[in-house]
Design a protein around this motif. Structure first.
Motif, PDB file in Angstrom:
ATOM      1  N   ASP A 178      36.584  -8.529  56.186  1.00  0.00           N
ATOM      2  CA  ASP A 178      37.545  -9.434  56.832  1.00  0.00           C
ATOM      3  C   ASP A 178      38.945  -8.827  56.894  1.00  0.00           C
ATOM      4  N   ARG A 202      42.373  -7.734  58.268  1.00  0.00           N
ATOM      5  CA  ARG A 202      43.300  -8.219  59.290  1.00  0.00           C
ATOM      6  C   ARG A 202      44.536  -7.332  59.259  1.00  0.00           C
ATOM      7  N   HIS A 218      48.161  -6.130  59.178  1.00  0.00           N
ATOM      8  CA  HIS A 218      49.366  -6.820  58.717  1.00  0.00           C
ATOM      9  C   HIS A 218      50.339  -5.774  58.171  1.00  0.00           C
ATOM     10  N   HIS A 236      45.422 -10.064  52.514  1.00  0.00           N
ATOM     11  CA  HIS A 236      44.997  -9.879  53.897  1.00  0.00           C
ATOM     12  C   HIS A 236      43.599  -9.287  54.061  1.00  0.00           C
TER      13      HIS A 236
END
Length: 118
Positions: A11, A13, A15, A84
């Protein structure tokens, strides 16, 4: 004997904090002689499923791997990633160069023979 830190990251992401983590992690590894052996998502899954990417770090021994993970420097940057990217991280010792899996099989068979059947 070398030891390893292995992370299965899922997962992911993008950032700015993740980029900052990546920019700072090597400085946390260097005092413990840690180094990246693998880092990424270019995986060829041959059995089962593998959602995500992997990271494999090498250290001179388990004491150095533990000291790195527990260090103030690493703990300071760790939330930059964990906020994140979900993942699992394990530390484990390596094997000697002369490791023979047949010895392991013999030990398992012997242990099974000593265990009463249920």
């Amino acid at each position: 004997m070398p030891a390893y830190a292995f992370a299965h990251l899922r997962d992911r992401r993008p950032h700015p904090e993740v980029y900052a983590y990546l920019e700072r992690i090597q400085a946390t590894l260097t005092p413990y002689s840690g180094r990246f052996l693998a880092h990424g998502d270019k995986l060829e899954v041959r059995e089962g499923e593998w959602p995500g990417s992997l990271v494999l770090l090498e250290f001179p021994g388990l004491a150095e791997a533990r000291a790195w993970y527990d260090s103030d420097a690493y703990q300071e940057i760790l939330p930059l990633r964990t906020r994140h990217i979900a993942g699992d991280v394990i530390l484990f010792p390596g094997l000697p160069a002369d490791y023979d899996p047949t010895t392991r099989a013999e030990a398992l068979k012997a242990a099974e023979a000593r265990t009463p059947a249920q």
